[in-house]
Design an enzyme around this catalytic site. Structure first.
Site, short mmCIF file in Angstrom:
data_model
loop_
_atom_site.label_atom_id
_atom_site.label_comp_id
_atom_site.label_asym_id
_atom_site.label_seq_id
_atom_site.Cartn_x
_atom_site.Cartn_y
_atom_site.Cartn_z
CD GLU A 180 -2.28 4.05 3.13
OE1 GLU A 180 -3.19 3.98 3.86
OE2 GLU A 180 -1.80 3.33 2.18
CG HIS B 48 -2.31 -1.18 0.94
ND1 HIS B 48 -2.77 -1.08 1.84
CD2 HIS B 48 -2.28 -2.13 0.44
CE1 HIS B 48 -4.10 -1.80 1.61
NE2 HIS B 48 -3.96 -2.84 0.89
CB CYS C 227 -6.46 -1.22 5.49
SG CYS C 227 -3.97 -1.35 4.84
CB CYS D 161 -0.96 1.12 6.65
SG CYS D 161 -1.27 0.50 4.07
#
Length: 164
Positions: free
Chosen positions: A77, A75, A101, A104
């Site tokens: 992040e 992801h 999420c 993250c």
């Protein structure tokens, strides 16, 4: 007399995150992230994609079926945190297109990021997002959905001498 129609810091950094998202090869979801110091210095950026060394052409981008992208994609992040290469992120802000999420959120908390500014919360009712919000609240990480005045930033990559 100075210009009056310049963008805010929040618009600038979210713009960087959205520009980073344009690097994503994901055909469905493009997310970008930008981590910024207390002094408004960009520390790192990232976007959702395959890990380094894993070809974008050899791994699946499907969202459903036996072999999906989900076990493979990093992801935005987490990519931004990893791309910081050990820089001190204590007290920093993270700008991201989509609310983080739960996985993250763990990395955000552990890295010392103190504020998350996001545009979309389209998975607000999902277990992952609810867990993320719970952990960030417990850890004292502020999160704010941005509603910028500037709705669009257009970049012109044509050299000034070639403009008509």
């Amino acid at each position: 007399m100075k210009r009056e129609n310049y963008i805010s810091w929040d618009e600038y950094f979210m713009g960087i995150a959205m520009l980073a998202a344009r690097r994503s090869k994901d055909p469905n979801t493009q997310v970008g992230a930008c981590i910024v110091s207390k002094d408004n210095i960009i520390l790192s950026t990232g976007y959702n994609g395959m890990p380094k060394g894993c070809s974008d052409d050899e791994y699946p981008w499907d969202r459903e079926g036996a072999d999906t992208k989900y076990p493979y994609v990093v992801h935005a992040e987490l990519n931004a945190i990893l791309n910081a290469h050990g820089r001190d992120l204590q007290g920093s802000r993270l700008y991201v297109a989509l609310f983080p999420c739960n996985e993250c959120a763990k990395a955000i908390i552990q890295s010392g990021v103190k504020e998350v500014l996001y545009l979309s919360d389209k998975y607000a009712d999902s277990m992952a997002t609810l867990a993320s919000k719970r952990m960030m609240e417990s850890a004292g990480v502020k999160f704010t959905q941005l509603r910028p005045d500037t709705k669009q930033i257009v970049l012109d990559l044509v050299p000034e001498e070639e403009r008509r």
